[in-house]
Design a protein around this motif. Structure first.
Motif, mmCIF file in Angstrom:
data_model
loop_
_atom_site.group_PDB
_atom_site.id
_atom_site.type_symbol
_atom_site.label_atom_id
_atom_site.label_comp_id
_atom_site.label_asym_id
_atom_site.label_seq_id
_atom_site.Cartn_x
_atom_site.Cartn_y
_atom_site.Cartn_z
ATOM 1 N N PRO A 89 0.812 -1.220 0.000
ATOM 2 C CA PRO A 89 0.000 0.000 0.000
ATOM 3 C C PRO A 89 0.844 1.268 0.000
ATOM 4 O O PRO A 89 0.464 2.288 -0.568
ATOM 5 N N LEU A 93 -8.023 4.947 -1.308
ATOM 6 C CA LEU A 93 -7.468 3.704 -0.783
ATOM 7 C C LEU A 93 -8.483 3.030 0.131
ATOM 8 O O LEU A 93 -9.016 3.662 1.042
ATOM 9 N N TRP A 108 -5.784 -1.552 -4.280
ATOM 10 C CA TRP A 108 -6.087 -0.628 -3.186
ATOM 11 C C TRP A 108 -7.246 0.314 -3.440
ATOM 12 O O TRP A 108 -7.780 0.910 -2.493
#
Length: 201
Positions: free
Chosen positions: A14, A79, A121
């Motif tokens: 991420p 995200l 994500w």
């Protein structure tokens, strides 16, 4: 002669996702060449004392989620804190990115890397699924079928192994990791320092 930034990352990271477009923009601004090096993060964890996410203490897992939320809001990068397909096996995606780099060059590979990370994500897609990878590559006009075939070859595997070996030799222990002028920077939150390195004579 332009500078070089070695960019080590895992496609499911991420923090690599949060920093990816910023790195690409900085490299363009300062005329820096990016050497894209997807690597085996699980192997690095095993060698460097890192602990896989699900084995970390609850307080560490909770802080990670808060940190991701802060950065997502600050950078205005969408995200999902707990995406549908995570943890996920990302080696096939890494090899697809390497295949794109070999076939189409660094800019195409950077575009594919960004799309793969967004798929995890921001788009709730499974990058361990071959059909998903095919669709992502095709969506960029990169002929996913040929890239997938190439990603399964010994030459691409050799590149993936080489990047992982280089990461071990460079004492890398996380993703993303940037190397400029021999100095390493861990994490997208170090991009301010990376920019200073790009700007230095």
């Amino acid at each position: 002669m332009s500078k070089l930034c070695e960019y080590y990352f895992a496609p499911h990271s991420p923090f690599a996702y949060l920093g990816h477009e910023r790195l690409v923009a900085l490299a363009k601004r300062y005329d820096v060449q990016i050497a894209l090096k997807p690597f085996d993060l699980s192997r690095i964890f095993g060698l460097s004392g890192g602990v896989p996410l699900l084995k970390r203490a609850p307080q560490r897992q909770a802080y990670r989620l808060k940190d991701l939320q802060r950065w997502s809001e600050f950078l205005q990068v969408p995200l999902n804190l707990q995406p549908a397909y995570f943890p996920v096996q990302s080696d096939p995606a890494a090899k697809l990115i390497i295949a794109a780099q070999l076939a189409h060059g660094t800019d195409a590979a950077l575009a594919l890397a960004g799309a793969v990370m967004r798929a995890v994500w921001a788009e709730q897609r499974n990058i361990a699924d071959v059909k998903t990878l095919l669709a992502i590559a095709d969506g960029l006009g990169q002929d996913g079928q040929n890239l997938l075939k190439s990603s399964e070859t010994a030459s691409v595997q050799a590149e993936f192994d080489r990047f992982s070996d280089e990461a071990v030799a460079a004492n890398i222990f996380g993703s993303p990791w940037y190397i400029v002028d021999g100095d390493g920077y861990w994490g997208q939150d170090r991009l301010d320092f990376v920019e200073r390195a790009f700007a230095a004579e």
